[in-house]
Design an enzyme around this catalytic site. Structure first.
Site, PDB file in Angstrom:
ATOM      1  CE  LYS A 180     -59.977  -5.906   8.395  1.00 49.35           C
ATOM      2  NZ  LYS A 180     -59.935  -7.178   9.138  1.00 49.35           N
ATOM      3  CG  ASP A 191     -58.066 -10.684  14.449  1.00 49.61           C
ATOM      4  OD1 ASP A 191     -58.966 -11.121  13.707  1.00 49.61           O
ATOM      5  OD2 ASP A 191     -57.019 -11.316  14.693  1.00 49.61           O
ATOM      6  CE  LYS A 235     -55.589  -7.170   7.244  1.00 49.85           C
ATOM      7  NZ  LYS A 235     -55.906  -8.351   6.458  1.00 49.85           N
ATOM      8  CB  CYS A 267     -47.182 -25.899 -23.094  1.00 50.72           C
ATOM      9  SG  CYS A 267     -48.292 -26.609 -21.857  1.00 50.72           S
ATOM     10  CB  CYS A 306     -49.711 -29.990 -24.626  1.00 50.59           C
ATOM     11  SG  CYS A 306     -49.749 -28.215 -24.996  1.00 50.59           S
ATOM     12  CB  CYS A 310     -49.989 -23.371 -23.310  1.00 55.23           C
ATOM     13  SG  CYS A 310     -50.327 -24.831 -24.320  1.00 55.23           S
ATOM     14  CB  CYS A 349     -53.060 -27.666 -23.510  1.00 59.92           C
ATOM     15  SG  CYS A 349     -52.048 -27.507 -22.012  1.00 59.92           S
TER      16      CYS A 349
END
Length: 708
Positions: free
Chosen positions: A128, A130, A324, A429, A432, A447, A453
Site C-alpha cells: 500500500k 503512501d 495496516k 449520569c 443530569c 443515561c 439530559c
C-alpha cells in the site's frame, strides 16, 4: 512550537478558545499546503496540532465546532484547478490491523458468495503506497485527463502536471477506447533527499516527507515546477472502461504493465490467508529498504467476476481490504478516567494520560470503550490483558489503532501504586444525575434522562447540523451551545432551527445586536438555514440521530422506500413489530432487527414523533436518488426470496435485485410482485399462490434479469 497546557488541565473556556485557535491554524496550514504549496509548518507540527484538536474534542465533545479540522476527510478541490467529476467513484478501503481481521475478511467474502472454507479463492497482495491517488483517463489511447481523488466524487484536473511524469505514458497502443488507470503518485527516498537538498541550496522551503513533497509537486499551478520534481507513479487499479482488461485482478495488472505503466513488483497472487499473511510479513521486513514509503498491504479478490458479485458498501469495496502495519507502542501513566455522555446517552470512559509520544504524535488521552474493557473483559465475558483491570495511577501501554485512535493495550501490574482502587463505573449520569442502566446484551451503560439530559440534547443538535447531516453554514457546535442556553431564542429541538428567523423578528431582531453578531451575519445565517430546507431523504434520516442509524444505513433505507411519506407510513405501521411493513423493513439488505427496532421505536414515541413531524413540515424532503435502472425488468417491483438458492447466496441475490431498482422484502404480502422460490420454500410459496403472486424458480429469476 510553544509548550501547551496539558489537555487534562484545560478549563471549558480555555478549551473553547483553544479549539478556535487550532481551527484557524490548521485552516491556514491546509490552505498554504494544499492550495498555495507554501507550507509554513512541518508535517510533524501539523500532526501535533491536529491531534491536540482531537484530544480536546474527545474531552469536551460538546465544544466540537462545525468547521472542526477532525471532520475534514481527504481534500476538497482547490480553486486553482478546474473540477473533475469521476465517472466511477474513487473509493477508500476498509482496514485490517491483525491476522484475525484478515481471516474475518476471507470468511465474510466466502459467506457472501456461499463458498465453504475449502473452496478455492485467490487474492492479490500488494504494498500500500503512501502517496497521492491519481486517475488517468485515456480515449483512443491518448491521455486526455488526469484528476486527483479529491473527496472521491470530485477531484482536481491536474492533466498538465501528469503529462510531466515519466512513469505515465501519454499514448497507449491497443488500449480500450475508454480506459481510466488509477494508481499512486509518490517520490522515492533518494529523490526526496535530493529535492530537499536543492530546495535548501536555493533558499526555498524543504518538504516534511516524501508524501507531502509528491502531493505538493503534483498540485503546482505551474506545470514546469512539477516537471522539475522527481515524481513516480505505480498503477494498480482502474475506473471507467469501454471493455474489460482481463478476467482477473492479476491479469489486469499485467495488462497495465504491458501498456507501459509501472506496477509494483512485490504484487503476489495468494491462494490462502496463510500465504497472504506470509507475504505481508515478508513485505514488512523489507519495508525500510524499499526506497519508498508504504503503510501496509492491500488484499483484493483476484477473480473480477467475483469482485462484481461482491460489489460495494457505501464507501468501500467488499472485495478488498488494507492490512495496516502495526502501530507504535509507548508506556505512560493513567492520570484519570473521565466519563463523556453521547447523543444516544452512552456513557463513554476516556483515559486521561500523562502525555507521551506514540508514532510521532503526542497522546494525552485514549478510549477505554466501556466498563467491561476497564475490568479486563471482552464483549463475550472472556478475559483480555490476561484479566488485568485498569485503575487510575496504573502504568499503561498505549497504541494508536490504525495510527489514529489511541487505545490502551496492556497494564504493568508491577508498577501499580499501593492502594490503587478498582474503578467503579458510575450508575448515574454525570450530566443530569438520571439513572444510567445497562440493558441485557448491551455493552454500554446509558443515561435514561432522554430529553432532560443536556448532554444528549446538545449532542443530538450538534449531530443534526454536522457536515454529513444538515451541514448549515454558520451554525455549528459553538452556535448550537449558544442557542441552546439562549433565553430569547432557544434551540432545544431541530425544528427550532427553522423557526429561528421568525422568532427573532418577533423579538425585535435582537440577534443582530449581540456581541459577535451583526445584521449581515444574522442575514447570512437565515439564508443558510433556508438553503437547507430542501434536504435529501437519506441525510434527513441520518441527521435525526436515531440509535444504530449511521450514514450508510440511512441511505439504504432511503433508497428502499424512495420517498419520505412512503417511509413514514411504513415505519408507523410497523409499530407493533409484526406484519408486512415490519417484515419489509427487516428485508432491507443491511438492516437488522436491532436497528429496525430502534428506528420504529423512535417514530412510535409521541414526543419524538411530534418533533420529527414538526421538523418535516418545515422541509422539502427530496426523493432518494435511485440507481440507474433503465432497461431493468424489475425496477420498482417488490421481490421476496425464499427457500435455498443454489447459484448465489441470499445476500448476493438481494444486493443484485436492489441494484436493479427492486425492493427486497422478507415477507409475502399483497404488495409483493415476484416470489423467487428455491427448494424448501414452504409457507411463503403457499401464501404467494393464494394471493396470485408471480412465482419464479432461481433459473427463471436469472433469466428474467439477464445481464442487466
Amino acid at each position: 512550537m510553544s509548550k501547551s497546557i496539558p489537555v487534562s488541565e484545560l478549563t471549558e473556556d480555555a478549551a473553547r478558545a483553544e479549539l478556535a485557535r487550532l481551527t484557524e491554524q490548521l485552516s491556514r496550514a491546509n490552505k498554504l499546503y494544499h492550495v498555495e504549496d507554501a507550507p509554513e509548518i512541518s508535517d510533524a507540527d501539523y500532526d501535533a496540532l491536529k491531534r491536540r484538536n482531537a484530544e480536546i474534542e474527545e474531552r469536551f465533545p460538546h465544544l466540537k465546532r462545525a468547521d472542526s479540522p477532525s471532520e475534514q476527510v481527504g481534500a476538497r478541490p482547490g480553486d486553482g484547478f478546474s473540477k473533475v467529476t469521476h465517472g466511477v467513484r474513487m473509493m477508500s478501503l476498509g482496514n485490517a490491523f491483525d491476522d484475525e481481521d484478515v481471516q474475518d475478511f476471507d470468511r465474510s467474502i466466502r459467506k457472501y458468495l456461499g463458498l465453504d472454507s475449502n473452496a478455492p479463492l485467490s487474492f492479490t497482495a500488494e504494498p500500500k503506497i503512501d502517496g497521492l491517488s491519481l486517475s488517468l483517463r485515456y480515449e483512443q489511447g491518448k491521455l486526455v485527463q488526469a484528476a486527483t481523488r479529491g473527496d472521491g466524487e470530485v477531484g482536481e484536473n491536474v492533466t498538465a502536471n501528469a503529462l510531466t511524469i515519466s512513469d505515465i505514458p501519454q499514448t497507449i497502443e491497443n488500449a480500450p477506447d475508454i480506459l481510466e488507470v488509477r494508481g499512486e503518485v509518490y517520490m522515492s527516498h533518494d529523490d526526496f533527499e535530493k529535492l530537499n537538498a536543492r530546495q535548501a541550496d536555493s533558499g526555498d522551503k524543504t518538504f516534511a516527507n516524501p508524501r507531502n513533497a509528491a502531493a505538493g509537486s503534483l498540485r503546482q499551478l505551474d506545470s514546469t515546477i512539477t516537471r522539475s520534481r522527481p515524481l513516480r507513479f505505480f498503477a494498480y487499479a482502474w475506473g471507467e472502461l469501454s471493455e474489460a482488461l482481463a478476467t482477473s485482478q492479476m491479469g489486469a495488472i499485467e495488462r497495465l504493465s504491458a501498456f507501459g505503466f509501472a506496477t509494483n513488483p512485490l504484487t503476489r497472487l495468494c491462494e490462502s490467508t496463510k500465504q497472504m499473511l506470509a507475504h505481508y510479513r515478508g513485505i514488512e521486513v523489507q519495508r525500510s529498504t524499499l526506497g519508498y514509503d508504504i503503510d501496509g498491504v492491500v488484499y483484493k479478490v483476484n477473480d473480477l467476476s467475483l469482485q462484481a458479485r461482491l460489489g460495494f458498501r457505501s464507501t468501500t469495496p467488499r472485495w478488498a481490504i488494507a492490512h495496516k502495519f502495526p502501530a507504535e507502542l509507548a508506556w505512560t501513566r493513567l492520570e484519570a478516567i473521565d466519563i463523556q455522555v453521547g447523543r444516544t446517552g452512552a456513557l463513554s470512559p476516556v483515559a486521561r494520560l500523562h502525555p507521551v509520544t506514540v508514532g510521532g504524535v503526542v497522546v494525552s488521552n485514549a478510549t477505554l470503550h466501556n466498563e467491561d474493557y476497564i475490568a479486563g473483559l471482552d464483549a463475550k465475558g472472556g478475559t483480555i490483558r490476561d484479566g488485568k483491570d485498569i485503575r487510575v495511577g496504573d502504568w499503561v501501554q498505549v497504541y494508536r489503532a490504525g495510527d489514529v485512535i489511541p487505545k490502551i493495550a496492556d497494564v504493568d501490574l508491577s508498577k501499580r501504586p499501593e492502594g490503587a482502587e478498582t474503578y467503579e463505573f458510575p450508575k448515574t449520569c454525570p450530566e443530569c444525575q438520571s439513572d444510567a442502566v445497562r440493558e441485557e446484551g448491551d455493552a454500554v451503560r446509558r443515561c435514561t434522562g432522554g430529553v432532560i439530559c443536556p448532554a444528549q440534547a446538545v449532542e443530538k443538535l450538534k449531530h443534526f447540523v454536522s457536515r454529513k447531516a444538515f451541514d448549515i453554514e454558520g451554525l455549528g457546535a459553538k452556535q448550537i451551545e449558544m442557542f441552546y442556553d439562549d433565553p430569547d431564542l432557544p434551540v432545544r429541538t431541530p425544528v427550532d432551527i427553522f423557526t429561528l428567523q421568525d422568532r427573532d423578528a418577533a423579538n425585535l431582531n435582537k440577534l443582530a445586536n449581540r456581541k459577535g453578531w451583526g445584521a449581515q451575519s444574522a442575514s447570512n445565517l437565515w439564508a443558510a438555514v433556508d438553503e437547507k430546507r430542501q434536504i435529501p431523504f437519506g441525510r434527513l434520516l441520518f441527521a435525526l440521530g436515531i440509535r444504530h442509524m449511521g450514514e450508510a444505513a440511512s441511505n439504504l433505507i432511503a433508497n428502499h422506500y424512495g420517498t419520505w411519506p412512503e417511509f413514514e407510513s411504513a415505519v408507523t405501521s410497523a409499530a407493533t413489530f409484526e406484519g408486512p411493513e415490519w417484515e419489509d423493513l427487516l428485508g432491507v439488505d443491511g438492516v437488522g432487527e436491532v436497528m429496525a427496532r430502534a428506528l420504529v421505536s423512535a417514530f412510535a414515541q409521541d414526543a419524538e414523533r411530534a418533533s420529527i413531524d414538526a421538523l418535516v413540515a418545515q422541509l422539502d424532503v427530496q426523493e432518494a436518488k435511485r440507481p440507474d435502472t433503465s432497461g431493468s425488468p424489475v425496477a420498482g417491483k417488490t421481490v421476496v426470496f425464499t427457500g435455498t438458492l443454489e447459484k448465489m447466496t441470499r445476500a448476493e441475490a438481494k444486493a443484485r435485485a436492489e441494484a436493479l431498482g427492486a425492493k427486497v422484502s422478507g415477507s409475502v404480502s399483497k404488495k409483493t410482485d415476484i416470489l423467487v422460490a428455491g427448494p424448501g420454500a414452504g409457507s411463503k410459496a403457499k401464501k404467494a399462490a393464494e394471493l396470485g403472486i408471480e412465482t419464479l424458480d432461481e433459473d427463471g429469476w436469472l433469466q428474467l434479469i439477464g445481464n442487466t
